[in-house]
Design a protein around this motif. Structure first.
Motif, PDB file in Angstrom:
ATOM      1  N   PHE A   1       0.666  -1.537  -0.063  1.00 52.78           N
ATOM      2  CA  PHE A   1       0.353   0.108   0.095  1.00 52.78           C
ATOM      3  C   PHE A   1       0.659   1.223  -0.056  1.00 52.78           C
ATOM      4  O   PHE A   1       0.184   2.182  -0.908  1.00 52.78           O
ATOM      5  N   GLU A   2       1.573   1.059   0.735  1.00 51.31           N
ATOM      6  CA  GLU A   2       2.286   2.351   0.292  1.00 51.31           C
ATOM      7  C   GLU A   2       3.442   3.092  -0.352  1.00 51.31           C
ATOM      8  O   GLU A   2       3.485   3.888  -1.256  1.00 51.31           O
TER       9      GLU A   2
ATOM     10  N   ALA B   1       2.402   2.000  -4.019  1.00 53.35           N
ATOM     11  CA  ALA B   1       1.335   2.060  -4.279  1.00 53.35           C
ATOM     12  C   ALA B   1       1.035   3.692  -4.264  1.00 53.35           C
ATOM     13  O   ALA B   1       0.229   4.749  -4.671  1.00 53.35           O
ATOM     14  N   ALA B   2       0.419   3.900  -3.141  1.00 55.37           N
ATOM     15  CA  ALA B   2       0.569   5.218  -2.112  1.00 55.37           C
ATOM     16  C   ALA B   2       1.431   6.796  -2.984  1.00 55.37           C
ATOM     17  O   ALA B   2       0.782   6.708  -2.888  1.00 55.37           O
ATOM     18  N   ARG B   3       2.627   5.948  -2.551  1.00 51.49           N
ATOM     19  CA  ARG B   3       3.782   6.486  -3.302  1.00 51.49           C
ATOM     20  C   ARG B   3       4.214   7.041  -4.837  1.00 51.49           C
ATOM     21  O   ARG B   3       3.553   8.596  -4.440  1.00 51.49           O
ATOM     22  N   THR B   4       3.597   6.087  -5.539  1.00 47.00           N
ATOM     23  CA  THR B   4       3.823   6.106  -6.852  1.00 47.00           C
ATOM     24  C   THR B   4       2.193   6.637  -7.327  1.00 47.00           C
ATOM     25  O   THR B   4       2.364   6.328  -7.718  1.00 47.00           O
ATOM     26  N   LEU B   5       1.520   6.114  -6.752  1.00 47.59           N
ATOM     27  CA  LEU B   5      -0.009   6.165  -7.538  1.00 47.59           C
ATOM     28  C   LEU B   5      -0.075   5.600  -8.598  1.00 47.59           C
ATOM     29  O   LEU B   5      -0.644   5.613  -9.670  1.00 47.59           O
ATOM     30  N   SER B   6       0.605   3.794  -8.594  1.00 52.56           N
ATOM     31  CA  SER B   6       1.130   3.394  -9.964  1.00 52.56           C
ATOM     32  C   SER B   6       1.049   2.413  -9.061  1.00 52.56           C
ATOM     33  O   SER B   6       1.971   1.517  -8.739  1.00 52.56           O
TER      34      SER B   6
ATOM     35  N   LEU C   1      -5.761   8.524  -4.477  1.00 59.76           N
ATOM     36  CA  LEU C   1      -6.057   8.259  -2.932  1.00 59.76           C
ATOM     37  C   LEU C   1      -7.466   8.748  -2.620  1.00 59.76           C
ATOM     38  O   LEU C   1      -7.594   9.977  -2.927  1.00 59.76           O
ATOM     39  N   THR C   2      -8.402   8.220  -1.956  1.00 65.85           N
ATOM     40  CA  THR C   2      -9.199   8.748  -1.481  1.00 65.85           C
ATOM     41  C   THR C   2      -9.447   9.331   0.215  1.00 65.85           C
ATOM     42  O   THR C   2      -7.919   9.429   0.606  1.00 65.85           O
ATOM     43  N   ASP C   3      -9.923   9.671   0.837  1.00 62.72           N
ATOM     44  CA  ASP C   3     -10.048  10.267   2.164  1.00 62.72           C
ATOM     45  C   ASP C   3      -9.150   9.453   2.713  1.00 62.72           C
ATOM     46  O   ASP C   3      -8.086   9.710   4.130  1.00 62.72           O
ATOM     47  N   ALA C   4      -9.790   8.767   2.987  1.00 63.75           N
ATOM     48  CA  ALA C   4      -9.068   7.257   4.157  1.00 63.75           C
ATOM     49  C   ALA C   4      -7.865   6.768   3.297  1.00 63.75           C
ATOM     50  O   ALA C   4      -6.695   6.205   3.974  1.00 63.75           O
TER      51      ALA C   4
ATOM     52  N   LEU D   1      -5.439   9.513   5.254  1.00 62.46           N
ATOM     53  CA  LEU D   1      -4.687   9.451   6.625  1.00 62.46           C
ATOM     54  C   LEU D   1      -4.324   7.624   6.568  1.00 62.46           C
ATOM     55  O   LEU D   1      -3.197   8.118   6.903  1.00 62.46           O
ATOM     56  N   MET D   2      -4.294   6.786   5.551  1.00 64.04           N
ATOM     57  CA  MET D   2      -3.400   5.584   5.930  1.00 64.04           C
ATOM     58  C   MET D   2      -2.213   5.753   5.596  1.00 64.04           C
ATOM     59  O   MET D   2      -1.234   5.254   6.231  1.00 64.04           O
ATOM     60  N   GLN D   3      -2.089   6.931   3.823  1.00 62.73           N
ATOM     61  CA  GLN D   3      -0.775   6.419   3.966  1.00 62.73           C
ATOM     62  C   GLN D   3       0.151   7.579   4.865  1.00 62.73           C
ATOM     63  O   GLN D   3       1.486   7.482   5.415  1.00 62.73           O
ATOM     64  N   ARG D   4      -0.461   8.501   5.312  1.00 59.13           N
ATOM     65  CA  ARG D   4       0.420   9.301   6.816  1.00 59.13           C
ATOM     66  C   ARG D   4       0.944   8.261   7.410  1.00 59.13           C
ATOM     67  O   ARG D   4       1.982   8.244   7.825  1.00 59.13           O
ATOM     68  N   VAL D   5      -0.103   7.878   8.148  1.00 61.28           N
ATOM     69  CA  VAL D   5       0.133   6.956   9.309  1.00 61.28           C
ATOM     70  C   VAL D   5       1.025   5.885   9.083  1.00 61.28           C
ATOM     71  O   VAL D   5       2.150   5.212   9.867  1.00 61.28           O
ATOM     72  N   VAL D   6       1.151   4.548   7.526  1.00 64.29           N
ATOM     73  CA  VAL D   6       1.607   3.744   7.434  1.00 64.29           C
ATOM     74  C   VAL D   6       3.053   3.683   7.430  1.00 64.29           C
ATOM     75  O   VAL D   6       4.046   3.271   7.656  1.00 64.29           O
TER      76      VAL D   6
END
Length: 326
Positions: free
Chosen positions: A32-33, A35-40, A80-83, A86-91
């Motif tokens: 997830f981290e 994918a969230a960082r690269t948005l791919s 990223l959705t709002d959820a 949030l998960m990206q920041r914490v993870v």
């Protein structure tokens, strides 16, 4: 309170549920981290050495566990959705803390290491070909070899074990083995009828392969014990090839470039498999290899194991050593 505007997961995703207090698996959080960082999913997969479909399935699983969609799947794009935000920041923060903690713990864990100093010839021709047997029986032990002709101060240099060539009458430490010397060459040189190697004076028609010696010492100084036993004056050979390392002298001999003085048991394997041959008998050189342990090795059981292994290998090699006559 849950974050605002968090898009709920699909009914199928929600049906799988997420028990209170249960955390997603660490490998899913890693995916997830990325994918969230690269948005791919594709770039995340390349970074994690996974397939794109594997990353996609992992994201679906973590969304199912959480009961919320983390990404908006747009045409050829992710958001990223709002959820998800949030998960990206914490993870991201948690993974960074884990990395820092792991680095700190590793730094306080003493590494298992054995440091050895020896000559370049002994290292390349005898020790290194056998070293895998020690490392296989001692997983987790790092072996550091300082191959140099310089005699290092063991304590000051952080060395556990030294293996050095010395006169047998002056050797200090445990005797690993005594040395035998004899001329060696490639098999094809013995087949050259124009330049025979049937008796010691025939050496005069061949090329001498030698290691550079300190100023004032003859290139044939290593041959002196053999010349003396054979009752020969120093033989002046046709021409000379000089090398800075004995291992290069041996490589030139294997390539058929001339005749070298061979040191046993360093070259025993090359004689046994026929890459080198000995046209004449061998003689004791009055030299030997001696093993010493530094005071620091007293507190290093791996260094003590290494010395025991060295001595056992030397005994085993002695039993298989080829005859030192043609």
């Amino acid at each position: 309170m849950p974050p605002k505007n968090v898009k709920p997961a699909s009914p199928a995703v929600q049906a799988q549920g997420f028990r209170r207090g249960e955390l997603p698996r660490l490998d899913l959080l890693h995916s997830f981290e990325a994918a969230a960082r690269t948005l791919s999913f594709t770039r995340a997969a390349a970074e994690l050495f996974l397939t794109q479909s594997a990353v996609s399935r992992q994201i679906q699983q973590i969304e199912a566990d959480l009961g919320a969609a983390l990404f908006e799947r747009r045409h050829r794009a992710l958001a990223l959705t709002d959820a998800g935000k949030l998960m990206q920041r914490v993870v991201s923060d948690c993974l960074e803390r884990l990395r820092d903690a792991a680095t700190s713990v590793r730094a306080t864990t003493p590494a298992r290491q054995v440091a050895i100093t020896t000559t370049p010839g002994f290292a390349s021709l005898w020790l290194i070909p056998r070293l895998a047997r020690f490392t296989a029986s001692h997983p987790g032990v790092d072996v550091r070899i300082s191959a140099t002709l310089e005699r290092l101060d063991l304590e000051r240099s952080g060395i556990d074990v030294s293996v050095r060539l010395s006169l047998t009458s002056h050797g200090v430490g445990s005797t690993l083995f005594e040395e035998t010397v004899l001329p060696v060459c490639a098999p094809q040189l013995l087949k050259n009828r124009a330049l025979p190697l049937k008796k010691p004076p025939d050496l005069a028609g061949h090329t001498l392969l030698a290691t550079d010696m300190p100023q004032g010492q003859p290139l044939t100084i290593d041959w002196e014990p053999w010349f003396k036993v054979m009752g020969l004056p120093e033989v002046r050979m046709k021409n000379t090839l000089r090398f800075s390392q004995y291992s290069d002298v041996v490589a030139a001999a294997v390539a058929g470039q001339g005749v070298a003085i061979g040191r046993l048991p360093l070259l025993a394997e090359l004689l046994r498999d026929g890459r080198l041959v000995a046209p004449f008998s061998g003689v004791a050189s009055r030299m030997g290899y001696f093993v010493n342990m530094s005071p620091r090795a007293a507190g290093n059981p791996d260094a003590q194991d290494f010395v025991r292994w060295l001595m056992a290998e030397a005994e085993s090699a002695k039993a298989r050593e080829p005859a030192t006559h043609p």
